[in-house]
Scaffold this motif. Structure first.
Motif, PDB file in Angstrom:
ATOM      1  N   UNK A   9      14.702  -9.261  19.426  1.00  0.00           N
ATOM      2  CA  UNK A   9      14.273  -8.939  17.918  1.00  0.00           C
ATOM      3  C   UNK A   9      14.556  -7.579  17.920  1.00  0.00           C
ATOM      4  N   UNK A  10      14.308  -6.638  19.037  1.00  0.00           N
ATOM      5  CA  UNK A  10      14.543  -5.255  18.998  1.00  0.00           C
ATOM      6  C   UNK A  10      14.897  -4.812  20.469  1.00  0.00           C
ATOM      7  N   UNK A  11      15.924  -4.137  20.834  1.00  0.00           N
ATOM      8  CA  UNK A  11      16.722  -3.499  19.648  1.00  0.00           C
ATOM      9  C   UNK A  11      17.505  -4.200  18.894  1.00  0.00           C
ATOM     10  N   UNK A  12      18.211  -3.966  17.800  1.00  0.00           N
ATOM     11  CA  UNK A  12      19.132  -4.728  17.034  1.00  0.00           C
ATOM     12  C   UNK A  12      20.287  -5.348  17.824  1.00  0.00           C
ATOM     13  N   UNK A  13      20.986  -6.185  17.125  1.00  0.00           N
ATOM     14  CA  UNK A  13      22.115  -6.903  17.894  1.00  0.00           C
ATOM     15  C   UNK A  13      23.145  -5.945  18.176  1.00  0.00           C
ATOM     16  N   UNK A  37      19.405   2.829  28.266  1.00  0.00           N
ATOM     17  CA  UNK A  37      18.986   1.517  28.129  1.00  0.00           C
ATOM     18  C   UNK A  37      17.327   1.582  27.782  1.00  0.00           C
ATOM     19  N   UNK A  38      17.207   0.737  26.565  1.00  0.00           N
ATOM     20  CA  UNK A  38      16.006   0.648  26.101  1.00  0.00           C
ATOM     21  C   UNK A  38      14.870   0.410  27.049  1.00  0.00           C
ATOM     22  N   UNK A  39      13.743   1.237  27.304  1.00  0.00           N
ATOM     23  CA  UNK A  39      12.476   0.939  27.929  1.00  0.00           C
ATOM     24  C   UNK A  39      11.869  -0.279  27.721  1.00  0.00           C
ATOM     25  N   UNK A  40      11.970  -1.120  26.432  1.00  0.00           N
ATOM     26  CA  UNK A  40      11.323  -2.090  25.975  1.00  0.00           C
ATOM     27  C   UNK A  40      12.227  -3.021  25.065  1.00  0.00           C
ATOM     28  N   UNK A  56       9.009  -7.122  26.529  1.00  0.00           N
ATOM     29  CA  UNK A  56       9.668  -6.968  27.732  1.00  0.00           C
ATOM     30  C   UNK A  56       9.926  -5.572  28.405  1.00  0.00           C
ATOM     31  N   UNK A  57       9.303  -5.214  29.476  1.00  0.00           N
ATOM     32  CA  UNK A  57       9.636  -3.967  29.772  1.00  0.00           C
ATOM     33  C   UNK A  57      10.683  -3.642  30.759  1.00  0.00           C
ATOM     34  N   UNK A  95      13.690  -7.075  33.943  1.00  0.00           N
ATOM     35  CA  UNK A  95      12.520  -6.867  32.947  1.00  0.00           C
ATOM     36  C   UNK A  95      11.402  -7.323  33.501  1.00  0.00           C
ATOM     37  N   UNK A  96      10.153  -6.923  32.911  1.00  0.00           N
ATOM     38  CA  UNK A  96       8.672  -7.365  33.284  1.00  0.00           C
ATOM     39  C   UNK A  96       8.261  -7.907  32.081  1.00  0.00           C
TER      40      UNK A  96
END
Length: 273
Positions: free
Chosen positions: A151-155, A203-206, A224-225, A239-240
């Protein structure tokens, strides 16, 4: 008048007594026996069409179901006042003991319907990589293939991350820096050309996921972190899942509540001995 023998033991005894009188004895249930004089053995020679159909004194049945609707339909069809549901949190299963005993009475408890909830393909996919590290190309491809669950980040933002990870496979990563946009910026140097270049990949952290836990169930929010390692100059990513087991148990409890409400039968958490 002599009573007609009822049990096989009585039949055998009667045969012994009547050995001289005749070779056949007919029981009250319609079975006919003959005595062979040589070895005095009993043989059942009853015509099968003459037998009374004998019904079982109790139902012995164990079925396995896969949806709440199927469990509810089955329980509603066969339930008694003493039917009870046992919910096993660890196994994601609910067992309906149709012929459970009353508080002050005994019962055979041999009619059982068990629903085992199958996990959704989405849940199996993400839990399979939970806590596992991948090289950056494998990680980028995983995100691309399962972007529909994110869902986030966006596509658009996710696609840009995947492209950057795929394009920077031959650079030397040096360190990671957390940005004010809650991303990890992986700094690198590119020495594949005559001129050394420096840059970074964010890279997003979450990641926020929307997944059904069980097949056919509603989607729930799961975070997912990002996890990463720098092995020499190579980047490993993974991911965790955040409190995935808590999410699963919460969804299972909702299923249990629904099953109890719809069948109007009591539910206990545990397993029947």
């Amino acid at each position: 008048m002599t009573d007609t023998p009822n049990t096989e033991a009585e039949v055998v005894a009667a045969l012994a007594v009547q050995a001289k009188a005749g070779p056949e004895v007919v029981t009250a249930g319609g079975r006919t026996f003959v005595l062979t004089p040589t070895d005095i053995t009993v043989k059942d020679v009853t015509n099968q069409n003459d037998l009374d159909a004998l019904k079982p004194v109790r139902i012995r049945q164990a079925v396995t179901l896969q949806t709440v609707d199927s469990l509810v339909d089955y329980v509603d069809r066969f339930k008694t006042d003493d039917t009870i549901l046992f919910a096993d949190i660890r196994a994601s299963s609910i067992a309906a003991l149709i012929d459970y005993h009353a508080p002050a009475a005994s019962a055979h408890v041999e009619h059982k319907a068990t629903m085992v909830l199958p996990f959704s393909e989405e849940w199996k996919t993400w839990t399979a990589v939970d806590g596992k590290m991948m090289d950056q190309l494998t990680f980028a491809r995983f995100l691309e293939e399962n972007a529909v669950d994110i869902v986030a980040p966006t596509g658009a933002d996710l696609l840009e991350v995947c492209r950057d990870l795929q394009a920077k496979r031959k650079v030397d990563f040096r360190k990671a820096v957390r940005t004010n946009t809650d991303c990890e910026n992986f700094e690198y140097t590119d020495e594949t050309t005559a001129t050394t270049k420096s840059g970074g990949v964010e890279v997003p952290s979450k990641f926020q996921l929307a997944l059904p836990v069980y097949f056919g169930g509603p989607t729930v929010k799961v975070f997912a972190f990002l996890r990463w390692n720098l092995v020499e100059t190579s980047l490993q990513l993974g991911i965790k899942l955040h409190r995935a087991e808590h999410v699963r148990q919460a969804v299972f409890k909702e299923v249990v509540t629904e099953a109890g409400s719809r069948t109007q039968r009591p539910v206990v958490f545990g397993t029947a001995g």
